[in-house]
Write a protein that holds these residues in place. Structure first.
Motif, PDB file in Angstrom:
ATOM      1  N   ASP A   1       0.900  -1.140  -0.266  1.00  0.00           N
ATOM      2  CA  ASP A   1      -0.070   0.100   0.136  1.00  0.00           C
ATOM      3  C   ASP A   1       0.794   1.271  -0.054  1.00  0.00           C
ATOM      4  OD1 ASP A   1      -1.936   1.671   0.071  1.00  0.00           O
ATOM      5  OD2 ASP A   1      -2.486   1.243   2.111  1.00  0.00           O
ATOM      6  N   LEU A   2       1.016   2.032  -1.115  1.00  0.00           N
ATOM      7  CA  LEU A   2       1.536   3.253  -1.072  1.00  0.00           C
ATOM      8  C   LEU A   2       0.741   4.505  -0.647  1.00  0.00           C
ATOM      9  CD1 LEU A   2       3.526   2.665  -4.457  1.00  0.00           C
ATOM     10  CD2 LEU A   2       4.203   2.072  -2.260  1.00  0.00           C
ATOM     11  N   ALA A   3      -0.626   4.310  -0.795  1.00  0.00           N
ATOM     12  CA  ALA A   3      -1.282   5.284  -0.384  1.00  0.00           C
ATOM     13  C   ALA A   3      -0.940   6.295   0.666  1.00  0.00           C
ATOM     14  CB  ALA A   3      -2.894   4.767  -0.423  1.00  0.00           C
ATOM     15  N   PRO A   4      -0.721   5.813   2.038  1.00  0.00           N
ATOM     16  CA  PRO A   4      -0.273   6.609   2.696  1.00  0.00           C
ATOM     17  C   PRO A   4       0.829   7.763   2.693  1.00  0.00           C
ATOM     18  CG  PRO A   4      -0.709   4.519   3.894  1.00  0.00           C
ATOM     19  CD  PRO A   4      -0.519   4.627   2.139  1.00  0.00           C
ATOM     20  N   ASP A   5       1.638   7.678   1.722  1.00  0.00           N
ATOM     21  CA  ASP A   5       2.691   8.350   1.362  1.00  0.00           C
ATOM     22  C   ASP A   5       2.359   9.215   0.168  1.00  0.00           C
ATOM     23  OD1 ASP A   5       4.188   7.599   3.598  1.00  0.00           O
ATOM     24  OD2 ASP A   5       5.245   5.991   2.733  1.00  0.00           O
ATOM     25  N   LEU A   6       1.014   8.877  -0.510  1.00  0.00           N
ATOM     26  CA  LEU A   6       0.829   9.928  -1.637  1.00  0.00           C
ATOM     27  C   LEU A   6       0.111  10.975  -1.313  1.00  0.00           C
ATOM     28  CD1 LEU A   6      -0.326   6.688  -3.960  1.00  0.00           C
ATOM     29  CD2 LEU A   6       1.991   7.867  -3.984  1.00  0.00           C
ATOM     30  N   LYS A   7       0.783  12.043  -1.261  1.00  0.00           N
ATOM     31  CA  LYS A   7       0.283  13.272  -0.561  1.00  0.00           C
ATOM     32  C   LYS A   7      -0.165  14.124  -1.571  1.00  0.00           C
ATOM     33  CE  LYS A   7       1.782  11.957   3.173  1.00  0.00           C
ATOM     34  NZ  LYS A   7       1.085  11.432   4.274  1.00  0.00           N
ATOM     35  N   GLY A   8      -0.228  13.937  -3.190  1.00  0.00           N
ATOM     36  CA  GLY A   8      -0.754  14.638  -3.975  1.00  0.00           C
ATOM     37  C   GLY A   8      -0.429  13.824  -5.487  1.00  0.00           C
ATOM     38  N   PHE A   9      -0.684  14.621  -6.464  1.00  0.00           N
ATOM     39  CA  PHE A   9      -0.169  14.155  -7.750  1.00  0.00           C
ATOM     40  C   PHE A   9       1.196  13.897  -8.111  1.00  0.00           C
ATOM     41  CE2 PHE A   9      -4.758  14.645  -8.694  1.00  0.00           C
ATOM     42  CZ  PHE A   9      -4.991  13.606  -9.291  1.00  0.00           C
ATOM     43  N   ALA A  10       1.939  14.954  -7.511  1.00  0.00           N
ATOM     44  CA  ALA A  10       3.464  14.983  -7.498  1.00  0.00           C
ATOM     45  C   ALA A  10       4.149  13.659  -6.970  1.00  0.00           C
ATOM     46  CB  ALA A  10       4.171  16.069  -6.837  1.00  0.00           C
ATOM     47  N   ASP A  11       3.571  13.206  -5.738  1.00  0.00           N
ATOM     48  CA  ASP A  11       4.199  11.891  -5.201  1.00  0.00           C
ATOM     49  C   ASP A  11       3.614  10.593  -6.298  1.00  0.00           C
ATOM     50  OD1 ASP A  11       5.341  12.352  -3.028  1.00  0.00           O
ATOM     51  OD2 ASP A  11       3.611  13.189  -2.212  1.00  0.00           O
ATOM     52  N   THR A  12       2.341  10.914  -6.476  1.00  0.00           N
ATOM     53  CA  THR A  12       1.729   9.429  -7.513  1.00  0.00           C
ATOM     54  C   THR A  12       2.496   9.522  -8.752  1.00  0.00           C
ATOM     55  OG1 THR A  12      -0.365  10.068  -6.621  1.00  0.00           O
ATOM     56  CG2 THR A  12      -0.300   8.764  -8.531  1.00  0.00           C
ATOM     57  N   ALA A  13       2.927  10.552  -9.321  1.00  0.00           N
ATOM     58  CA  ALA A  13       3.608  10.607 -10.596  1.00  0.00           C
ATOM     59  C   ALA A  13       5.026   9.904 -10.393  1.00  0.00           C
ATOM     60  CB  ALA A  13       3.726  11.935 -11.163  1.00  0.00           C
ATOM     61  N   ALA A  14       5.813  10.428  -9.141  1.00  0.00           N
ATOM     62  CA  ALA A  14       7.022  10.056  -8.851  1.00  0.00           C
ATOM     63  C   ALA A  14       7.070   8.484  -8.567  1.00  0.00           C
ATOM     64  CB  ALA A  14       7.751  10.782  -7.803  1.00  0.00           C
ATOM     65  N   ALA A  15       5.939   7.890  -7.858  1.00  0.00           N
ATOM     66  CA  ALA A  15       5.763   6.422  -7.528  1.00  0.00           C
ATOM     67  C   ALA A  15       5.475   5.714  -8.762  1.00  0.00           C
ATOM     68  CB  ALA A  15       4.517   6.341  -6.588  1.00  0.00           C
ATOM     69  N   ILE A  16       4.705   6.232  -9.734  1.00  0.00           N
ATOM     70  CA  ILE A  16       4.416   5.564 -11.324  1.00  0.00           C
ATOM     71  C   ILE A  16       5.793   5.465 -12.024  1.00  0.00           C
ATOM     72  CG2 ILE A  16       3.481   5.956 -13.200  1.00  0.00           C
ATOM     73  CD1 ILE A  16       0.979   6.965 -11.719  1.00  0.00           C
ATOM     74  N   GLU A  17       6.602   6.316 -11.889  1.00  0.00           N
ATOM     75  CA  GLU A  17       7.905   6.498 -12.719  1.00  0.00           C
ATOM     76  C   GLU A  17       8.699   5.256 -12.074  1.00  0.00           C
ATOM     77  OE1 GLU A  17       8.490   7.999 -15.221  1.00  0.00           O
ATOM     78  OE2 GLU A  17       8.184   9.947 -15.090  1.00  0.00           O
ATOM     79  N   GLN A  18       8.503   4.695 -10.920  1.00  0.00           N
ATOM     80  CA  GLN A  18       9.236   3.498 -10.635  1.00  0.00           C
ATOM     81  C   GLN A  18       8.677   2.123 -10.779  1.00  0.00           C
ATOM     82  OE1 GLN A  18      12.050   4.958  -9.289  1.00  0.00           O
ATOM     83  NE2 GLN A  18      10.862   6.773  -9.559  1.00  0.00           N
ATOM     84  N   LEU A  19       7.355   2.131 -11.399  1.00  0.00           N
ATOM     85  CA  LEU A  19       6.711   0.997 -12.049  1.00  0.00           C
ATOM     86  C   LEU A  19       6.945   0.531 -13.270  1.00  0.00           C
ATOM     87  CD1 LEU A  19       3.510   1.801  -9.886  1.00  0.00           C
ATOM     88  CD2 LEU A  19       5.350   0.865  -8.974  1.00  0.00           C
TER      89      LEU A  19
END
Length: 466
Positions: free
Chosen positions: A367-385
């Motif tokens: 679960d990555l959701a607790p650390d996804l504070k906004g779309f900038a975080d979501t974008a950076a997480a997606i870049e690792q997938l």
């Protein structure tokens, strides 16, 4: 007229004033009192039905509509509103019958033709729908809902030039327009001009259409600024060629723009056709300061080798078609857990987020959701997938705009216009987005089975040839 009838009509008049003032609870209480005094007041039943439907008491709304129609069968607006409630319940045949009854009573109401057209379009009867919507516009050439419904139909069929024209009649951006002092851009020369692109609609719409910043620069604009949802501001600052990016609550009083334009008007005035969609992918990037954090975090959680797949299974529950576009539960994706060599990551925020913990024992998901504070975080997480699998929501647009492979799960009912018809690819996101469509009904099992097989093929190591 007896006293109780007079009192009931006075209460009905008061309730109408309260409804016009958006005091819906007060209006409902007055209507209940009026009907207790005079249960034969048809329009009171009809208005009460509308209020009950609005707050979700649909079965009670149906009962009061039926009473209103029994008392006043020649009132076209009651039939019209009853049809809308039945359509909301997906009683499509009954809704269509209600609309036809309204038209028999009064064929001059454009709203009836509009609603009937929308109903037919939802059920795949596109030629009939286009005719009905055309009749609504013949009666009222400025009917916003008829233009919008026709735009969605035409755009879904790839008839972009006609569709963009009708989409231009939407009016939801007017409140934001009041804060701007410059002229609206409608295709005038942009040479050496400073332009403001204003956000509208949802996050996904802004992510999809912000690509037009580069188009405006190519048309000669000296600077293209963006007025954005606050949560998208850090992400939109990565657009190539963008000037200043303002959040909706930022002070823009010192800005001096020549033109402003709502973002969804850009395809029309840029002459976008189905065979000429501006689609240089990627056109967004994750902010650099978030990339470092997320690279370290996901490398720790999921050391290579192994396929990293992000999942989103719920959209915004307030969206009109969310019950169809969202999956019933994360458990709907359970067949994917059987694919070896895959590490799943939840990108799910909001509705559905709690399911990750609830089913933690039966699913291999981080679960990555607790650390996804906004779309900038979501974008950076997606870049690792390696891949994102998502229902039709903003994260799907984000993944594709970043150039990340995205498998999009689409409902059979009311599929959004931007995904066109029958295609398994998207010209908005060429090479990176793959569409998986429900064959019929609301059954996701065939879709998930196909996705499972495709994921198995991707994750399966390629054996060297002998």
């Amino acid at each position: 007229m007896n006293t109780s009838q007079e009192q009931a009509e006075q209460l009905f008049a008061q309730s109408s004033s309260e409804m016009q003032a958006d005091h819906f609870d007060t209006a409902e209480a007055l209507l209940v009192k009026a009907l207790n005094m005079d249960p034969r007041l048809a329009e009171a039943h009809a208005n009460l039905a509308w209020l009950l439907d609005r707050r979700g008491s649909v079965s009670e709304a149906v009962r009061h509509y039926e009473l209103a129609i029994e008392l006043q069968p020649d009132n076209a607006r009651i039939h019209l509103n009853f049809g809308a409630t039945l359509a909301e319940l997906k009683f499509f045949h009954a809704a269509e019958a209600a609309y036809h009854k309204a038209l028999l009573v009064d064929p001059t109401l454009p709203g009836t033709w509009c609603n009937l057209g929308a109903l037919l379009a939802q059920n795949g009867r596109d030629d009939e729908a286009e005719t009905m919507l055309g009749k609504a516009l013949a009666l009222d050439p400025a009917h916003v809902a008829a233009h919008f419904n026709l735009a969605c139909l035409l755009l879904r069929k790839g008839r972009f030039e006609e569709g963009w024209h009708h989409l231009e009649f939407r009016d939801w951006y007017h409140p934001a327009e009041e804060r701007l002092r410059c002229r609206r851009w409608k295709g005038q020369s942009l040479q050496d001009r400073v332009v403001l692109v204003m956000c509208e609609a949802g996050f996904g719409d802004m992510i999809q259409f912000c690509r037009y910043v580069a188009v405006l620069r190519a048309q000669g604009a000296a600077q293209v600024d963006v007025l954005s949802h606050p949560d998208l501001k850090p992400l939109l600052q990565t657009l190539d060629g963008v000037g200043d990016v303002f959040a909706m609550d930022d002070d823009t009083s010192a800005s001096d723009w020549d033109y402003w334009v709502p973002v969804m008007s850009l395809p029309l005035y840029s002459g976008t056709r189905l065979d000429a969609i501006p689609a240089v992918i990627p056109y967004l990037q994750a902010p650099a300061d978030r990339l470092v954090y997320w690279r370290q975090k996901i490398d720790q959680l999921s050391p290579r080798p192994g396929l990293r797949v992000g999942l989103v299974w719920h959209g915004n529950p307030a969206f009109e078609n969310d019950a169809q576009r969202s999956l019933p539960s994360v458990q709907t994706l359970a067949p994917l857990w059987r694919v070896p060599g895959v590490q799943f990551f939840s990108l799910q925020k909001g509705n559905g987020e709690r399911e990750v913990k609830r089913f933690q024992a039966t699913q291999p998901m981080t679960d990555l959701a607790p650390d996804l504070k906004g779309f900038a975080d979501t974008a950076a997480a997606i870049e690792q997938l390696d891949l994102v699998i998502s229902v039709d929501t903003a994260v799907a647009h984000l993944a594709a705009a970043l150039g990340k492979p995205c498998w999009l799960l689409l409902p059979a009912f009311m599929t959004d216009w931007r995904w066109l018809e029958e295609r398994t690819d998207s010209p908005w996101y060429p090479q990176v987005m793959r569409l998986w469509r429900q064959p019929t009904g609301n059954d996701w099992a065939p879709v998930v089975a196909q996705v499972q097989a495709a994921l198995q093929a991707w994750a399966q190591p390629v054996k060297p040839a002998n």
